[in-house]
Design a protein around this motif. Structure first.
Motif, PDB file in Angstrom:
ATOM      1  N   ASN A   1      -5.879   1.467 -65.797  1.00  0.00           N
ATOM      2  CA  ASN A   1      -7.310   1.187 -65.591  1.00  0.00           C
ATOM      3  C   ASN A   1      -7.513   0.102 -64.553  1.00  0.00           C
ATOM      4  O   ASN A   1      -8.394   0.193 -63.703  1.00  0.00           O
ATOM      5  CB  ASN A   1      -7.978   0.741 -66.905  1.00  0.00           C
ATOM      6  N   GLU A   2      -6.690  -0.934 -64.660  1.00  0.00           N
ATOM      7  CA  GLU A   2      -6.794  -2.076 -63.752  1.00  0.00           C
ATOM      8  C   GLU A   2      -6.580  -1.638 -62.296  1.00  0.00           C
ATOM      9  O   GLU A   2      -7.258  -2.120 -61.382  1.00  0.00           O
ATOM     10  CB  GLU A   2      -5.718  -3.080 -64.200  1.00  0.00           C
ATOM     11  N   GLN A   3      -5.656  -0.692 -62.110  1.00  0.00           N
ATOM     12  CA  GLN A   3      -5.385  -0.250 -60.746  1.00  0.00           C
ATOM     13  C   GLN A   3      -6.432   0.765 -60.281  1.00  0.00           C
ATOM     14  O   GLN A   3      -6.847   0.744 -59.117  1.00  0.00           O
ATOM     15  CB  GLN A   3      -3.975   0.358 -60.674  1.00  0.00           C
ATOM     16  N   GLN A   4      -6.894   1.622 -61.190  1.00  0.00           N
ATOM     17  CA  GLN A   4      -7.924   2.613 -60.840  1.00  0.00           C
ATOM     18  C   GLN A   4      -9.197   1.922 -60.340  1.00  0.00           C
ATOM     19  O   GLN A   4      -9.861   2.379 -59.403  1.00  0.00           O
ATOM     20  CB  GLN A   4      -8.233   3.496 -62.069  1.00  0.00           C
ATOM     21  N   LEU A   5      -9.471   0.804 -60.982  1.00  0.00           N
ATOM     22  CA  LEU A   5     -10.637   0.006 -60.590  1.00  0.00           C
ATOM     23  C   LEU A   5     -10.561  -0.435 -59.122  1.00  0.00           C
ATOM     24  O   LEU A   5     -11.559  -0.441 -58.401  1.00  0.00           O
ATOM     25  CB  LEU A   5     -10.598  -1.233 -61.477  1.00  0.00           C
TER      26      LEU A   5
ATOM     27  N   ILE B   1      -7.580   9.954 -50.560  1.00  0.00           N
ATOM     28  CA  ILE B   1      -6.935   9.093 -51.563  1.00  0.00           C
ATOM     29  C   ILE B   1      -5.687   9.829 -52.038  1.00  0.00           C
ATOM     30  O   ILE B   1      -5.782  10.898 -52.633  1.00  0.00           O
ATOM     31  CB  ILE B   1      -7.877   8.861 -52.787  1.00  0.00           C
ATOM     32  N   ASP B   2      -4.530   9.277 -51.788  1.00  0.00           N
ATOM     33  CA  ASP B   2      -3.276   9.930 -52.196  1.00  0.00           C
ATOM     34  C   ASP B   2      -3.053   9.825 -53.705  1.00  0.00           C
ATOM     35  O   ASP B   2      -3.769   9.115 -54.400  1.00  0.00           O
ATOM     36  CB  ASP B   2      -2.096   9.256 -51.485  1.00  0.00           C
ATOM     37  N   LYS B   3      -1.999  10.504 -54.154  1.00  0.00           N
ATOM     38  CA  LYS B   3      -1.638  10.397 -55.576  1.00  0.00           C
ATOM     39  C   LYS B   3      -1.061   9.002 -55.841  1.00  0.00           C
ATOM     40  O   LYS B   3      -0.336   8.463 -55.007  1.00  0.00           O
ATOM     41  CB  LYS B   3      -0.548  11.441 -55.895  1.00  0.00           C
ATOM     42  N   THR B   4      -1.379   8.457 -56.993  1.00  0.00           N
ATOM     43  CA  THR B   4      -0.867   7.125 -57.327  1.00  0.00           C
ATOM     44  C   THR B   4       0.628   7.200 -57.633  1.00  0.00           C
ATOM     45  O   THR B   4       1.080   8.121 -58.305  1.00  0.00           O
ATOM     46  CB  THR B   4      -1.643   6.568 -58.528  1.00  0.00           C
ATOM     47  N   GLU B   5       1.373   6.249 -57.104  1.00  0.00           N
ATOM     48  CA  GLU B   5       2.820   6.241 -57.356  1.00  0.00           C
ATOM     49  C   GLU B   5       3.283   4.852 -57.798  1.00  0.00           C
ATOM     50  O   GLU B   5       2.527   3.878 -57.712  1.00  0.00           O
ATOM     51  CB  GLU B   5       3.570   6.666 -56.094  1.00  0.00           C
ATOM     52  N   THR B   6       4.518   4.795 -58.270  1.00  0.00           N
ATOM     53  CA  THR B   6       5.108   3.512 -58.630  1.00  0.00           C
ATOM     54  C   THR B   6       5.860   2.984 -57.424  1.00  0.00           C
ATOM     55  O   THR B   6       6.693   3.688 -56.852  1.00  0.00           O
ATOM     56  CB  THR B   6       6.073   3.693 -59.823  1.00  0.00           C
ATOM     57  N   ALA B   7       5.531   1.751 -57.026  1.00  0.00           N
ATOM     58  CA  ALA B   7       6.187   1.171 -55.847  1.00  0.00           C
ATOM     59  C   ALA B   7       6.990  -0.041 -56.269  1.00  0.00           C
ATOM     60  O   ALA B   7       6.537  -0.852 -57.077  1.00  0.00           O
ATOM     61  CB  ALA B   7       5.140   0.767 -54.827  1.00  0.00           C
TER      62      ALA B   7
ATOM     63  N   ALA C   1       8.761  -3.653 -55.619  1.00  0.00           N
ATOM     64  CA  ALA C   1       8.699  -4.851 -54.778  1.00  0.00           C
ATOM     65  C   ALA C   1       9.746  -5.809 -55.327  1.00  0.00           C
ATOM     66  O   ALA C   1       9.473  -6.614 -56.212  1.00  0.00           O
ATOM     67  CB  ALA C   1       7.313  -5.472 -54.832  1.00  0.00           C
ATOM     68  N   GLY C   2      10.994  -5.671 -54.859  1.00  0.00           N
ATOM     69  CA  GLY C   2      12.087  -6.498 -55.370  1.00  0.00           C
ATOM     70  C   GLY C   2      12.330  -6.205 -56.832  1.00  0.00           C
ATOM     71  O   GLY C   2      12.608  -5.055 -57.217  1.00  0.00           O
ATOM     72  N   SER C   3      12.190  -7.223 -57.683  1.00  0.00           N
ATOM     73  CA  SER C   3      12.462  -7.047 -59.108  1.00  0.00           C
ATOM     74  C   SER C   3      11.234  -6.584 -59.885  1.00  0.00           C
ATOM     75  O   SER C   3      11.254  -6.544 -61.115  1.00  0.00           O
ATOM     76  CB  SER C   3      12.951  -8.375 -59.678  1.00  0.00           C
ATOM     77  N   LEU C   4      10.160  -6.240 -59.165  1.00  0.00           N
ATOM     78  CA  LEU C   4       8.919  -5.822 -59.833  1.00  0.00           C
ATOM     79  C   LEU C   4       8.509  -4.423 -59.412  1.00  0.00           C
ATOM     80  O   LEU C   4       8.900  -3.944 -58.351  1.00  0.00           O
ATOM     81  CB  LEU C   4       7.781  -6.789 -59.472  1.00  0.00           C
ATOM     82  N   LEU C   5       7.690  -3.797 -60.261  1.00  0.00           N
ATOM     83  CA  LEU C   5       7.101  -2.498 -59.928  1.00  0.00           C
ATOM     84  C   LEU C   5       5.586  -2.627 -59.992  1.00  0.00           C
ATOM     85  O   LEU C   5       5.056  -3.367 -60.832  1.00  0.00           O
ATOM     86  CB  LEU C   5       7.546  -1.431 -60.944  1.00  0.00           C
ATOM     87  N   HIS C   6       4.901  -1.920 -59.092  1.00  0.00           N
ATOM     88  CA  HIS C   6       3.435  -1.904 -59.111  1.00  0.00           C
ATOM     89  C   HIS C   6       2.947  -0.464 -59.000  1.00  0.00           C
ATOM     90  O   HIS C   6       3.667   0.406 -58.512  1.00  0.00           O
ATOM     91  CB  HIS C   6       2.874  -2.675 -57.922  1.00  0.00           C
ATOM     92  N   LEU C   7       1.690  -0.255 -59.391  1.00  0.00           N
ATOM     93  CA  LEU C   7       1.042   1.032 -59.154  1.00  0.00           C
ATOM     94  C   LEU C   7       0.383   0.963 -57.783  1.00  0.00           C
ATOM     95  O   LEU C   7      -0.282  -0.029 -57.470  1.00  0.00           O
ATOM     96  CB  LEU C   7      -0.030   1.281 -60.218  1.00  0.00           C
ATOM     97  N   LYS C   8       0.589   2.005 -56.986  1.00  0.00           N
ATOM     98  CA  LYS C   8       0.081   1.966 -55.613  1.00  0.00           C
ATOM     99  C   LYS C   8      -0.556   3.296 -55.213  1.00  0.00           C
ATOM    100  O   LYS C   8       0.008   4.359 -55.476  1.00  0.00           O
ATOM    101  CB  LYS C   8       1.268   1.659 -54.693  1.00  0.00           C
ATOM    102  N   THR C   9      -1.727   3.232 -54.601  1.00  0.00           N
ATOM    103  CA  THR C   9      -2.382   4.437 -54.081  1.00  0.00           C
ATOM    104  C   THR C   9      -2.696   4.210 -52.610  1.00  0.00           C
ATOM    105  O   THR C   9      -3.361   3.227 -52.264  1.00  0.00           O
ATOM    106  CB  THR C   9      -3.702   4.724 -54.830  1.00  0.00           C
ATOM    107  N   LYS C  10      -2.200   5.116 -51.770  1.00  0.00           N
ATOM    108  CA  LYS C  10      -2.463   5.001 -50.329  1.00  0.00           C
ATOM    109  C   LYS C  10      -3.814   5.637 -50.021  1.00  0.00           C
ATOM    110  O   LYS C  10      -4.137   6.712 -50.542  1.00  0.00           O
ATOM    111  CB  LYS C  10      -1.338   5.724 -49.589  1.00  0.00           C
ATOM    112  N   VAL C  11      -4.597   4.963 -49.183  1.00  0.00           N
ATOM    113  CA  VAL C  11      -5.912   5.473 -48.792  1.00  0.00           C
ATOM    114  C   VAL C  11      -5.954   5.520 -47.268  1.00  0.00           C
ATOM    115  O   VAL C  11      -5.596   4.539 -46.608  1.00  0.00           O
ATOM    116  CB  VAL C  11      -7.042   4.545 -49.314  1.00  0.00           C
ATOM    117  N   THR C  12      -6.363   6.680 -46.715  1.00  0.00           N
ATOM    118  CA  THR C  12      -6.465   6.778 -45.255  1.00  0.00           C
ATOM    119  C   THR C  12      -7.867   7.245 -44.864  1.00  0.00           C
ATOM    120  O   THR C  12      -8.583   7.835 -45.688  1.00  0.00           O
ATOM    121  CB  THR C  12      -5.439   7.789 -44.681  1.00  0.00           C
TER     122      THR C  12
END
Ligand SMILES: C=C(O[C@H]1C=CC=C(C(=O)O)[C@@H]1O)C(=O)O
Length: 320
Positions: free
Chosen positions: A167-171, A189-195, A197-208
């Motif tokens: 929800n936090e990322q969809q916002l 709006i691309d499909k959301t993926e797990t990205a 960043a070193g020892s962490l993971l984030h939810l990421k959606t690419k927008v063009t």
């Protein structure tokens, strides 16, 4: 830069390198292209993965952060707020600091981040490795991203996300879509993926998309910055809460930096690349100030939010 004059952008129409604070009411610093020197070098560095190291947390800092997160959750429930990103700073004494060694370790550890060192004698020394692109634009075609939600990387990016993070990322994605719809076309709006960043993971959606002819780089920057990945929703209300309640001044943390309006005569292009200033630190003599935060929603748990800032702080502590 060839001298120490401190210059600012007027309207993001200049060419050069900008360093902008979180508070968009304040001006962004500009290193104009004509006063700068470009040096390009290819580096071949081995990966340096030192992710096992953990550090002792400061109990007083923990208590303060938990208090701030609890206050934020209360404010969200009481008022019309959906999300607020709250942060803290940590001071570390550094001995035998070697800028080159730290910069090299950042490059080695964070291969898909924007790793930078920025210095101005009147402002200070900043460095970081940010996973978040604010925007990349070539002529009128741009890319941005919605980045939020955090969990520890444990050998796989194939992980399950809880509804709080989703929800936090969809916002953030919804905010970006809404802000861009009036100033651009062909929004995708691309499909959301797990990205990672070193020892962490984030939810990421690419927008063009394609910026409208009437809109400028300034229009695009103002539409995006600050996104709810670093501020909140609704934006102005969240920003006011942050400025009034965090225990320190963010200055350039959660601002943005990068090149603007760089022309290539060969390719007949003009491009800008701006990154959100996350996972960063400010070095002053033998002190490093590191900056870390996280998105708070009505479903947040203060103790978990504290742990998240500890994990994020390790990104910088490991290289110092
Ligand atoms: C505000 C920060 O991260 C943002 C970017 C990615 C994930 C975040 C989170 O999970 O809360 C934050 O929105 C920070 O690293 O200091």
């Amino acid at each position: 830069m060839k001298n120490d004059t401190l210059l600012f952008t007027n309207d993001f129409s200049e060419s050069g390198f900008v360093f902008a604070p979180f508070d968009s009411e304040q001006k962004a610093i500009l290193f104009p292209l004509e006063n700068s020197e470009f040096i390009t070098e290819k580096l071949f560095l081995d990966a340096f993965i030192d992710q096992e190291k953990t550090f002792f947390a400061d109990e007083a800092a923990k208590e303060n952060h938990i208090k701030l997160v609890d206050k934020t959750i209360k404010e969200i429930k009481k008022n019309d707020l959906k999300k607020v990103v709250v942060s803290r700073t940590e001071q570390l004494e550094i001995t035998d600091f070697s800028l080159l060694a730290v910069y090299q370790k950042l490059l080695q550890n964070y291969t898909n981040a924007f790793v930078y060192v920025w210095f101005h004698p009147k402002v200070g020394l900043w460095l970081g490795a940010t996973p978040e692109t604010l925007l990349e634009i070539e002529n009128s075609v741009f890319t941005t991203m919605s980045l939020a939600g955090t969990q520890l990387y444990k050998d796989t990016v194939d992980v399950v996300w809880k509804s709080k993070e989703l929800n936090e990322q969809q916002l953030v994605t919804d905010f970006i879509e809404n802000q861009l719809s009036g100033i651009s076309s062909q929004l995708k709006i691309d499909k959301t993926e797990t990205a990672r960043a070193g020892s962490l993971l984030h939810l990421k959606t690419k927008v063009t998309g394609v910026l409208n002819q009437k809109s400028t780089l300034k229009t695009l920057v103002s539409a995006l910055h600050p996104t709810p990945a670093v501020c909140g929703m609704p934006r102005e209300k969240a920003k006011k809460f942050i400025l009034e309640n965090e225990y320190y001044k963010r200055s350039f943390y959660t601002g943005f930096l990068g090149e603007i309006n760089i022309k290539s005569l060969k390719f007949k292009t003009q491009s800008s690349s701006l990154f959100v200033n996350l996972r960063c630190m400010n070095i002053n003599k033998n002190n490093a100030s590191i900056f870390i935060g996280g998105g708070i929603t009505k479903d947040s748990n203060a103790a978990k939010e504290w742990e998240e800032t500890v994990s994020k702080s390790n990104v910088m502590k490991r290289v110092l």
